[in-house]
Design an enzyme around this catalytic site. Structure first.
Site, PDB file in Angstrom:
ATOM      1  CB  SER B  47       5.326  17.948  -7.940  1.00 13.55           C
ATOM      2  OG  SER B  47       3.975  17.717  -7.629  1.00 13.55           O
ATOM      3  CE  LYS B  71       0.187  13.301  -6.304  1.00 15.14           C
ATOM      4  NZ  LYS B  71       0.926  12.531  -7.339  1.00 15.14           N
ATOM      5  CG  ASN B  95       4.275   7.601 -11.378  1.00 22.63           C
ATOM      6  OD1 ASN B  95       3.130   8.047 -11.283  1.00 22.63           O
ATOM      7  ND2 ASN B  95       5.268   8.310 -11.894  1.00 22.63           N
ATOM      8  CB  CYS B 156       0.250  14.633 -14.715  1.00 24.31           C
ATOM      9  SG  CYS B 156       0.066  13.030 -13.961  1.00 24.31           S
ATOM     10  CE  LYS B 191       7.412  17.980 -13.122  1.00 17.02           C
ATOM     11  NZ  LYS B 191       7.230  17.296 -11.835  1.00 17.02           N
ATOM     12  CG  ASN B 218       5.580  15.178 -15.091  1.00 16.06           C
ATOM     13  OD1 ASN B 218       5.691  14.028 -14.664  1.00 16.06           O
ATOM     14  ND2 ASN B 218       4.735  16.047 -14.574  1.00 16.06           N
ATOM     15  CB  THR B 219       7.177  10.616 -15.711  1.00 14.12           C
ATOM     16  OG1 THR B 219       5.800  10.943 -15.864  1.00 14.12           O
ATOM     17  CG2 THR B 219       7.536  10.629 -14.236  1.00 14.12           C
ATOM     18  N   GLY B 269      14.809  14.886 -13.732  1.00 11.29           N
ATOM     19  CA  GLY B 269      14.611  13.654 -14.476  1.00 11.29           C
ATOM     20  C   GLY B 269      15.818  12.762 -14.276  1.00 11.29           C
ATOM     21  CB  THR B 292      12.856   8.382  -8.744  1.00  7.20           C
ATOM     22  OG1 THR B 292      11.779   8.680  -9.654  1.00  7.20           O
ATOM     23  CG2 THR B 292      12.868   6.903  -8.472  1.00  7.20           C
TER      24      THR B 292
END
Ligand code: FAD
Ligand code: FMN
Ligand code: FES
Lengths: 279, 326
Positions: B47, B71, B95, B156, B191, B218-219, B269, B292
């Site tokens: 996403s 997204k 980001n 997020c 997630k 996630n990040t 990841g 990415t």
């Protein structure tokens, strides 16, 4: 956002040549495997497996010859990737090239076209000038570089047939443009060579004049203020960090007076009147 | 499978042929299941890196993916964060997009009609700042068969008032997942964020709430400072870090996730090579997300699928799922 199968293409190509132009600039030529429809002001991204950076780097199309399918990029060595892309050990290997990307300059017939470039911002102007000249348009170009050593010879910046002036300061490229504009309006014959006419001569008729620019923010901002004052239409090519170049990551957003736009897909060329110059 | 129109030697045409040629073997050897979902292969577009599925069509047939995650969508449109939004850093990507998205109404009107052309499993990512946002999104999107599953973005880290609060607190995770579970019969992927002390606790909470699969991760929260100004680069100070440097961290998170649950795990990841995909699977992932990598090598799934197929064949396995550690 629909790119469609007709959108940008991805190739892996060994450059045909990389020509050092001076201590700061070089030109990379690549032969694309197929003919593409490319417009002045569009860009491509480049990535090399031999260069230890993550993201592909964006570069405007400097020249494009559909017959030979040769695309040229004019690159300023600015940081890690741009310093290494011209290394002969790197340039022997394939580059990943993605493009054409974005929306370029809107080109319409006009009485006279003025192109203003600062530093690597001169890159897209060669292609733009060539396109204008091909359509029998009158073109003047003002280019500014940081210093004498960086300055490119006029014939490297634009094709024959363009009236060109080069200065050693990107911001004073705007002054050169004003002189060109003044000399045009005084002579009023649309054949431009540059004279030493006072730069504050007020053009009586700016109708039919188009202005296009690419370069550092300060240069564009000063040019935008001048063009707004004179009612001259100005298109500017802007820079942002880019992730995907394809409208997928939302990384290149740029606030404008009419809402935010993605510079990679809705730009990089914008009408100067919508840009928030103080943001 | 959609064919590219070009008959030239372009990369995209090659991709299309390659995709076509490998389709049959993928169907047998690479197919995998996530609960009631069947994917033709284990590669999933992550996403926020694939817009709404169409962005890369001219360089890669979207039908090559096992699934595409859209997204994240919120009920209301979000302009996203001001200022700089991305920055390359130490070989990875920071980001701070701020969940920029058109909101539910525009998503319904303009995006959903295009999803049928993607020719793959479509996962809608739902995000919000209060739990009713998630249930509202789920309830409204239930009617669209073209959306095959939901992914709840509880992680997020960019949105001050959002995701992080849910994703960091097992009690909130369980309650929220439970509410959405009641609002939909679509498969529910949850997630999670890696930015917690105990991965196992958040994973078990999602399972208890009724998740069908866990998406990890996630990040990672990071930041950068501009040496010229002495100030953080991003207006929100912290930003999400992704890309190759996070791979070992993400692999650990996926391994811990697989150890904590019997639910299928989607590992992601920093995945950027065939070896990375293999390691994710060996760590317990049923499917693998690519984020990415789409920016740096948008046609990567072509080679990865071919490589995975070869791997399964070399191992003498009937299906890639047989290679997963449990
Ligand atoms: C649409 C577009 C078209 C461009 N066209 C040209 C061109 O024709 N010729 C040319 O020489 N350069 C062009 N640039 C700028 C070029 O992309 C950057 O100089 C390059 O990405 C820097 O990479 P690097 O690894 O050498 O620098 P880095 O080591 O990454 O950074 C060096 C410096 O460059 C700045 N920078 C890095 N990436 C970008 C970026 N994407 N945009 C703006 N600044 C950046 C950094 O902030 C830093 O100050 C263009 C940029 C954009 C967005
Ligand atoms: C630019 C960008 C935008 C992202 N947007 C979202 C998002 O909207 N929703 C979400 O759940 N994850 C989002 N992510 C996280 C990715 O889906 C993925 O979990 C993360 O980047 C790690 O994988 P990677 O290292 O392969 O990128 C985003 C990541 C990036 C780089
Ligand atoms: S660079 Fe990704 S949206 Fe513009």
């Amino acid at each position: 956002m629909l790119c469609g199968a007709q959108g940008p293409k991805l190739y892996r190509i060994i450059p045909e040549s990389v020509d050092r132009l001076n201590q700061r600039f070089y030109r990379m030529n690549l032969i694309l495997p197929e003919q593409l429809s490319i417009h002045p002001g569009q860009f491509v991204t480049l990535k090399s497996e031999k260069v230890p950076v993550l993201l592909p780097r964006p570069f405007c199309v400097h020249r494009w010859d559909p017959q030979s399918r040769r695309i040229s990029l004019l690159i300023e060595a600015r940081g890690t990737a741009t310093a290494m892309f011209c290394d002969s050990d790197v340039a022997r290997h394939p580059f990943q090239i993605l493009g054409p990307l974005g929306h370029g300059f809107k080109v319409k017939p006009a009485q006279h076209h003025f192109l203003v470039g600062g530093g690597c911002g001169v890159a897209p102007l060669h292609f733009l000038a060539a396109e204008l000249l091909r359509n029998a348009q009158q073109v003047s170009l003002a280019a500014g570089f940081r210093d004498q050593e960086d300055a490119l010879a006029p014939e490297l910046i634009t094709p024959p047939g363009t009236a060109i002036n080069v200065t050693c300061n990107p911001v004073t490229a705007v002054d050169l443009f004003r002189e060109q504009l003044a000399s045009l309006s005084v002579r009023d014959d649309a054949t431009v060579g540059v004279s030493d006419v006072a730069d504050d001569a007020d053009p009586t008729d700016t109708n039919g004049v188009m202005v296009y620019a690419c370069g550092p923010h300060v240069m564009l901002k000063s040019l935008a203020a001048f063009c707004r004052e004179r009612g001259l239409p100005l298109q500017v090519s802007l820079e942002r960090m880019m992730g995907c170049g394809m409208g997928a990551c939302q990384g290149c957003s740029c606030g404008t007076k009419t809402g935010s736009v993605l510079l990679c897909s809705e730009g990089p060329v914008l009408d100067a009147t919508v840009v928030n110059w103080d943001a | 499978m959609r064919r590219m129109s070009s008959s030239t030697d372009s990369q995209s045409a090659q991709n299309a042929r390659y995709a076509q040629d490998t389709q049959d073997v993928q169907d047998s050897r690479l197919s995998c299941t996530l609960g009631s979902l069947t994917l033709k292969n284990p590669l999933i577009a992550a996403s926020g890196t694939y817009a709404f599925g169409e962005a890369y069509r001219s360089v890669l047939d979207p039908g090559i993916w096992g699934a595409i995650t859209l997204k994240s969508v919120t009920p209301e449109p979000r302009p996203g964060n001001p200022g700089q939004r991305i920055r390359e850093c130490h070989g990875g990507l920071l980001n701070s997009i701020g969940l920029a998205n058109p909101g539910l109404d525009e998503f319904e009107k303009d995006i959903i009609p295009l999803l049928g052309d993607l020719d793959t499993v479509v996962i809608a990512s739902l995000a919000g700042s209060v739990s009713s946002d998630y249930t509202k999104l789920a309830a409204r999107l239930n009617q669209y068969a073209v959306i095959n599953a939901y992914e709840l973005n509880l992680s997020c880290p960019n949105v001050r008032e959002g995701g992080l609060a849910f994703g960091a607190d097992p009690t909130k995770i369980e309650a929220l997942v439970g509410q959405v579970r009641h609002a939909t019969s679509k498969p529910l992927l949850v997630k999670l964020t890696p930015n917690v002390t105990s991965i196992a606790d958040t994973v078990r909470a999602a399972e208890a709430g009724g998740a069908d699969a866990i998406v990890m991760c996630n990040t990672f929260l990071g930041m950068d400072i501009d040496l010229n100004t002495g100030r953080p680069v991003f207006e929100n100070t912290y930003a999400g870090f992704s890309g190759p440097p996070v791979f070992p961290l993400a692999l650990r998170c996926v391994h811990q996730t697989a150890a904590a649950t019997k639910l299928p795990v989607i590992g992601m990841g920093g995945v950027s090579t065939l070896e990375d995909v293999q390691k994710m699977i060996l760590a317990g992932a049923s499917a693998v997300g690519l984020g990415t990598l789409n920016f740096t090598r948008p046609d990567a799934p072509v080679e990865l699928c071919a490589g995975l197929d070869q791997w399964v064949a070399n191992k003498g396995a009937a299906n890639i799922q047989d290679l997963r550690s449990n």
